[in-house]
Enzyme design. Structure first.
Site, PDB file in Angstrom:
ATOM      1  CG  ASP A   4      41.143  43.064   9.845  1.00 37.04           C
ATOM      2  OD1 ASP A   4      41.603  43.889  10.676  1.00 37.04           O
ATOM      3  OD2 ASP A   4      41.723  42.811   8.779  1.00 37.04           O
TER       4      ASP A   4
HETATM    5  C1  BGC Z   1      44.251  45.049   9.206  1.00 31.08           C
HETATM    6  C2  BGC Z   1      44.826  43.947  10.045  1.00 31.08           C
HETATM    7  C3  BGC Z   1      45.402  44.508  11.310  1.00 31.08           C
HETATM    8  C4  BGC Z   1      44.334  45.284  12.037  1.00 31.08           C
HETATM    9  C5  BGC Z   1      44.813  45.861  13.351  1.00 31.08           C
HETATM   10  C6  BGC Z   1      43.337  45.961   9.999  1.00 31.08           C
HETATM   11  O1  BGC Z   1      42.979  47.073   9.273  1.00 31.08           O
HETATM   12  O2  BGC Z   1      43.567  44.496   8.110  1.00 31.08           O
HETATM   13  O3  BGC Z   1      45.804  43.255   9.310  1.00 31.08           O
HETATM   14  O4  BGC Z   1      45.940  43.490  12.089  1.00 31.08           O
HETATM   15  O5  BGC Z   1      43.900  46.338  11.216  1.00 31.08           O
HETATM   16  O6  BGC Z   1      45.714  46.874  13.170  1.00 31.08           O
END
Ligand code: BGC
Length: 805
Positions: free
Chosen positions: A310
């Site tokens: 993530d």
């Molecule tokens: C979130 C994810 C997301 C990623 C990309 C993160 O902060 O937890 O769910 O896919 O950002 O945007």
């Protein structure tokens, strides 16, 4: 570890279905089920395991330098940020040097083609960039939020949303969607419950499969398919105290039986990638967790795709106090995180460690191999560019789909004007209607928490749609804002720099006055529709945990003041989580849970309010009486001192003293899991079972095949057509490890004309009846299962099944 077994032989006799493929594997190997499962996991995505793809990957890998390899392991956001501290690097140069394997948040043919031309034409090995984005509930066309979609209990609706999402994303150059989120969420304080399918692993798994099939269409090479990223692996939804990014801590049995199940379903359905989560699991961060990322995901489930971290999660491992930058990067990579999203750590600290011998180059090679496999399977090497197409428009076809799906997601919680019968549906010549509330005419709020590419200009509000229906019989007053002047701290937390709170969402300075005006408006009408809830833009989703679950700002005051006029009130709750609405349940005659419905919010709501569409949604998440009950879910484990208040499995308080209960509140949900009313009534017959007894041996050998069928007649006894979600629950009454008091193990949507009766059959087999024993084996034991079938988790029509030795 690279498993050098290509899947083509298996493919010839098995198509894409993982179940058939497992059988095929067995036929080929001549081994028994159990032995085969122990020796080699099934390969759930045949394209990723295929010989041609892997031969191309190996040939390319041989030509790559270490820097080029590491370049494949990094991902940067150019465009907008969906997390803190986005890098600001020279992406053009990186792309041209072949050191930009993936990008996120770059949208549109022009922007994606810009970087793609550099990567494909300028870099030495011409490896295309993989563009990813959060396509969560539609891309340009915004559908209801995932929690709402779960309330439809309709895998076909979810597939529709995924299909639209993939097609529109591909038109924007995005071949990889960060969806579905399959985290089990049992605590609505956690803002990301909005992105989940709610509290139940069975429902969650069914919808996880639908998301994967919808996006990937069982064929990644199609120009309108997108690779999924199933997130957030794993157990992110169990964040302690409902606080986002917090640690999780649970037994391995619970982890496997509840939290990992939907991920397993998604992997079995062929998911091409997964995203690791921010939380730690039993003391080991999920982004450096060899148990989940390698032992479970690859060795047990046979996953051949890749794992992306993530946002910034690899670099944030330092905050978990498990080592410095180089150490945490090594731990993440070796555990099985193949790509570093916006962390910048793989790009800076891996190469030196490979050169010094601290990290074997084979570890890097394996991560590269997994990423390239997905790029080849998607056809990016053959078709790297996105053709310029017409500008997006919310066409009638898209609107019709968004409206139909939204209509299935509304849950009628209550419809009872004491003594006067149901308040809904409204009659065609409905009298004068007062529409009141801060969410009655707020287009941006209809889109929901994850509509990054959605546009409020396409959203039709309830006010617009009701005005079209009622003309000058519609009166309107906003009543109050979503926050009050006293909520300065919430506002401050919401206005982080790149996403300021819009002026329209700021508190109304003098809402005593506006509430008084709303009361006057209500008095002029024959009935009131109140649209209340919470802000989808900044009180739901990521980093939006709440300690209180009531209506925000002065909405509760507005509700009570309007109710005090004595006019019949229909409350529409627009929120991305179960809110605490106990006062409303006791004082308001009709309540419709409408979540965040997407661009067709208004028309879909009007269809249901006027009865053109009969509501059929059922709660995917228990609605609490009080936030202190959280985490509240129906599938609780038994206690030695249950409260015996009433017939339900989650009893209300009793007069007993030493039982498991609260002194100041009932145990039961305000509205339980699976709950939802209709404008008609459904009558259930007595359930039957095709076999009352099954030998354990037979179940163990049955694989995924159903072994018994539970049958039931369901009749629409009312005067309008309706759709009922028939639900089947079980309880294992004698297990070596205690099992929940009820567990959902089957469901089906059944459409019934007035007076019509249908016989429904729901299968049970090893998948439904098995559980994890203390040795963490998935087994069945001799026992008797109680089985209930009905329209909610309170179902009472009962039968049973015995498993013999
Ligand atoms: C979130 C994810 C997301 C990623 C990309 C993160 O902060 O937890 O769910 O896919 O950002 O945007």
């Amino acid at each position: 570890m690279m498993v050098a077994v290509y899947d083509d032989e298996v493919m010839k006799i098995s198509s894409f279905c993982p179940r058939h493929r497992l059988l095929a594997l067995l036929l080929l190997s001549g081994l028994s089920w159990l032995t085969a499962a122990a020796q080699s996991a099934p390969r759930p995505n045949a394209q990723l395991a295929s010989k041609p793809v892997n031969l191309r990957v190996d040939a390319l890998l041989k030509q790559m330098t270490l820097d080029e390899k590491i370049g494949q392991l990094v991902q940067y956001a150019a465009g907008y940020a969906t997390g803190p501290g986005a890098s600001n690097l020279k992406y053009d140069e990186l792309a041209a040097r072949g050191q930009l394997g993936s990008m996120l948040n770059v949208t549109g043919a022009e922007a994606t083609n810009h970087y793609q031309h550099l990567a494909v034409e300028k870099s030495r090995l011409h490896i295309p960039i993989l563009f990813g984005q959060d396509v969560i509930h539609g891309h340009r066309t915004t559908f209801p939020v995932p929690l709402a979609l779960a309330a439809s209990w309709d895998p076909a609706a979810v597939e529709t949303v995924a299909r639209f999402g993939a097609t529109e994303a591909r038109a924007d150059g995005i071949a990889w969607v960060f969806s579905p989120m399959v985290d089990i969420a049992r605590d609505p304080r956690w803002g990301r419950i909005v992105e989940s399918a709610g509290e139940d692993p069975y429902l969650g798994s069914a919808l996880a499969r639908a998301w994967v099939h919808g996006y990937q269409q069982d064929d990644l090479s199609r120009p309108d398919s997108a690779a999924v990223s199933v997130k957030h692996f794993a157990a992110y939804g169990a964040a302690i105290a409902g606080r986002d990014y917090n640690a999780t801590d649970m037994s391995e049995i619970t982890l496997r039986q509840v939290y990992l199940e939907p991920y397993r379903a998604a992997v079995e359905a062929g998911a091409a990638t997964l995203m690791s989560s921010f939380n730690s699991i039993n003391g080991i961060p999920a982004t450096a967790n060899p148990f989940t990322l390698t032992q479970v995901l690859r060795n047990e489930w046979g996953f051949d795709g890749f794992v992306v971290s993530d946002w910034g999660a690899v670099a944030e491992l330092r905050n978990h106090s498990i080592g410095d930058g180089p150490t945490v990067a090594r731990k993440a990579l070796e555990a099985g995180v193949d790509m570093d999203m916006e962390g910048g750590l793989y790009s800076t600290v891996i190469a030196a460690q490979v050169r010094s011998g601290a990290i074997p180059e084979s570890v890097v090679d394996e991560a590269v191999r997994r990423i390239l496999r997905v790029k080849f399977a998607l056809g990016l090497f053959d078709n790297p560019y996105t053709p310029a197409g017409p500008a997006y428009d919310a066409t009638p076809e898209r609107r019709a789909a968004a409206r139909k799906v939204a209509e299935e997601t509304f849950v009628l919680l209550k419809n009872d004007a004491a003594g006067a019968g149901p308040l809904l549906p409204l009659t065609a010549k409905a009298q004068k209607v007062a529409l009141i509330g801060p969410l009655a005419d707020a287009p941006a709020e209809m889109l929901g928490a994850w509509a990054v590419t959605g546009d409020p200009k396409y959203a039709v509000t309830l006010k617009t749609a009701l005005a079209a229906r009622l003309g000058d019989r519609l009166l309107y007053a906003k009543g109050c804002g979503l926050l009050s002047g006293e909520d300065a701290n919430v506002l401050e937390r919401a206005s982080f720099t790149d996403q300021p709170v819009a002026a329209a969402e700021l508190p109304i300075p003098d809402d005593e006055k506006t509430i008084a005006e709303a009361v006057e408006t209500a008095k002029k009408a024959d009935l009131v529709i109140l649209a209340l809830g919470e802000s989808a833009s900044w009180m739901e989703g990521e980093a939006a945990s709440r300690a209180y679950l009531g209506f925000t700002g002065t909405q509760q005051k507005l509700l009570e003041a309007v109710s005090a006029t004595g006019k019949p009130v229909i409350l529409i709750v627009l929120a991305g989580r179960p809110l605490e609405i106990k006062w409303a349940a006791e004082h308001v005659p009709a309540i419709l849970e409408a979540w965040s419905p997407g661009i067709e919010a208004g028309p879909a709501l009007v269809d249901v309010l006027f009865g053109d569409v009969n509501p059929s949604g059922k709660l995917p998440s228990s609605l609490p009486r009080a936030v202190g009950q959280e985490p509240l879910y129906y599938a609780q484990l038994p206690t030695g001192r249950p409260a015996h208040g009433d017939l339900s499995h989650m009893p209300r308080n009793s007069a007993e003293r030493f039982v498991s209960r609260y002194m100041d509140e009932d145990n039961a949900a305000l509205y339980p899991f699976g709950w939802g009313l209709s404008y008609t009534r459904f009558r259930y017959g007595q359930p039957t079972i095709s076999r009352g007894e099954v030998p354990r041996r037979e179940l163990l050998a049955s694989g995924h095949r159903p072994m018994v069928k539970v049958g039931i007649d369901v009749k629409n006894t009312g005067s309008v057509a309706g759709t009922e979600v028939v639900q089947l629950y079980i309880r294992n009454t004698a297990a070596s490890v205690e099992q929940p008091v009820r567990e959902l193990k089957g469901f089906i949507r059944v459409a019934l004309a007035p007076g019509e009766s249908k016989h429904v059959e729901l299968p049970l087999g090893f998948d439904e009846l098995s559980f994890y024993n203390v040795d963490l084996q998935r087994i069945v034991e001799p026992t008797t299962y109680k089985i209930w079938v009905g329209g909610s988790s309170l179902a009472t029509a009962e039968t049973s099944l015995t498993v013999t030795e």
